[in-house]
Scaffold this motif. Sequence first.
Motif, mmCIF file in Angstrom:
data_model
loop_
_atom_site.group_PDB
_atom_site.id
_atom_site.type_symbol
_atom_site.label_atom_id
_atom_site.label_comp_id
_atom_site.label_asym_id
_atom_site.label_seq_id
_atom_site.Cartn_x
_atom_site.Cartn_y
_atom_site.Cartn_z
ATOM 1 N N GLY A 64 0.826 -1.201 0.000
ATOM 2 C CA GLY A 64 0.000 0.000 0.000
ATOM 3 C C GLY A 64 0.855 1.244 0.000
ATOM 4 N N GLY A 65 2.104 1.110 -0.437
ATOM 5 C CA GLY A 65 2.999 2.256 -0.446
ATOM 6 C C GLY A 65 4.446 1.829 -0.372
ATOM 7 N N LYS A 66 5.288 2.741 0.032
ATOM 8 C CA LYS A 66 6.730 2.522 -0.008
ATOM 9 C C LYS A 66 7.209 1.369 0.878
ATOM 10 N N TRP A 71 9.274 -4.242 1.367
ATOM 11 C CA TRP A 71 9.179 -5.640 1.792
ATOM 12 C C TRP A 71 9.248 -6.568 0.588
ATOM 13 N N MET A 72 8.535 -6.193 -0.476
ATOM 14 C CA MET A 72 8.535 -7.024 -1.679
ATOM 15 C C MET A 72 9.924 -7.111 -2.301
ATOM 16 N N LYS A 73 10.577 -5.972 -2.436
ATOM 17 C CA LYS A 73 11.909 -5.937 -3.045
ATOM 18 C C LYS A 73 12.902 -6.762 -2.232
ATOM 19 N N MET A 74 12.856 -6.609 -0.912
ATOM 20 C CA MET A 74 13.767 -7.386 -0.065
ATOM 21 C C MET A 74 13.470 -8.874 -0.160
ATOM 22 N N GLY A 75 12.194 -9.221 -0.140
ATOM 23 C CA GLY A 75 11.825 -10.635 -0.247
ATOM 24 C C GLY A 75 12.355 -11.251 -1.526
ATOM 25 N N LYS A 76 12.182 -10.545 -2.634
ATOM 26 C CA LYS A 76 12.675 -11.053 -3.922
ATOM 27 C C LYS A 76 14.197 -11.134 -3.927
ATOM 28 N N VAL A 82 7.283 -14.241 -3.397
ATOM 29 C CA VAL A 82 6.535 -13.087 -2.885
ATOM 30 C C VAL A 82 5.180 -12.978 -3.581
ATOM 31 N N GLU A 83 4.114 -13.003 -2.785
ATOM 32 C CA GLU A 83 2.785 -12.736 -3.311
ATOM 33 C C GLU A 83 2.389 -11.330 -2.856
ATOM 34 N N GLU A 84 1.950 -10.529 -3.792
ATOM 35 C CA GLU A 84 1.586 -9.144 -3.501
ATOM 36 C C GLU A 84 0.081 -9.007 -3.322
ATOM 37 N N LEU A 85 -0.311 -8.336 -2.256
ATOM 38 C CA LEU A 85 -1.695 -7.886 -2.075
ATOM 39 C C LEU A 85 -1.645 -6.371 -2.182
ATOM 40 N N LYS A 86 -1.987 -5.850 -3.338
ATOM 41 C CA LYS A 86 -1.903 -4.414 -3.573
ATOM 42 C C LYS A 86 -3.184 -3.747 -3.080
ATOM 43 N N VAL A 87 -3.008 -2.692 -2.297
ATOM 44 C CA VAL A 87 -4.146 -1.914 -1.809
ATOM 45 C C VAL A 87 -3.841 -0.438 -2.003
ATOM 46 N N GLU A 88 -4.884 0.334 -2.068
ATOM 47 C CA GLU A 88 -4.716 1.784 -2.156
ATOM 48 C C GLU A 88 -4.122 2.287 -0.852
#
Length: 101
Positions: A64-66, A71-76, A82-88
């Motif tokens: 939901g932001g930076k 977290w995603m970048k570090m996980g990768k 990494v599964e992303e749950l994108k939220v506003e």
Amino acid sequence: MAAPTIHHRTPEFEAIVASVREQLKQVWQTSQDVITLAASGTGAMEAAIVNTMSPGDAIVCVNGGKFGERWMKMGKTYGLDVEELKVEWGRAVDPQRSRPC
């Protein structure tokens, strides 16, 4: 501010650190050791990943932001699935969107 600096390798400094560590147990209401890191928030995030995950482990990142992006970048970077749950930004995740574990 006019007092001399206490060198970090002196018994006086060691006593201060020991006192702070004990008082942090009260703050966090635990009898366990409280780990303090001489790092940024990003350093703490990285420590959490490398000390709890292994390459190939699966994680879900709420993006939901930076911080979610980080977290995603570090996980990768550490080879996680990494599964992303994108939220506003500013919104909560709808539990119906997430898949069962």
